[in-house]
Design an enzyme around this catalytic site. Sequence first.
Site, PDB file in Angstrom:
ATOM      1  N   THR A   1       0.823  -1.208   0.000  1.00 19.46           N
ATOM      2  CA  THR A   1       0.000   0.000   0.000  1.00 19.46           C
ATOM      3  C   THR A   1       0.864   1.267   0.000  1.00 19.46           C
ATOM      4  O   THR A   1       0.345   2.350  -0.261  1.00 19.46           O
ATOM      5  CB  THR A   1      -0.938   0.029   1.222  1.00 19.46           C
ATOM      6  OG1 THR A   1      -0.159  -0.087   2.399  1.00 19.46           O
ATOM      7  CG2 THR A   1      -1.937  -1.104   1.138  1.00 19.46           C
ATOM      8  N   ASP A   2       2.135   1.145   0.290  1.00 20.05           N
ATOM      9  CA  ASP A   2       3.036   2.291   0.282  1.00 20.05           C
ATOM     10  C   ASP A   2       3.351   2.697  -1.155  1.00 20.05           C
ATOM     11  O   ASP A   2       3.725   1.857  -1.977  1.00 20.05           O
ATOM     12  CB  ASP A   2       4.328   1.939   1.018  1.00 20.05           C
ATOM     13  CG  ASP A   2       5.280   3.093   1.078  1.00 20.05           C
ATOM     14  OD1 ASP A   2       5.078   3.972   1.928  1.00 20.05           O
ATOM     15  OD2 ASP A   2       6.225   3.134   0.258  1.00 20.05           O
TER      16      ASP A   2
END
Length: 53
Positions: A46-47
């Site tokens: 998700t980064d």
Amino acid sequence: MMIQRFSQEYLWEEWTHVTQLHGVGKCAADAYAIFYTGKWDRMRPTDHMLNYY
């Protein structure tokens, strides 16, 4: 202090998954899976910077 505790746990504690170590969250666990274990092709981080990689 966090890095000292993390380092001590990494070296001396028995751990089976990186998230069991002090200060390791989802981003660090994803980075560990991508760069250390080589599971980059199975990850959906998700980064945004890990996604860029």
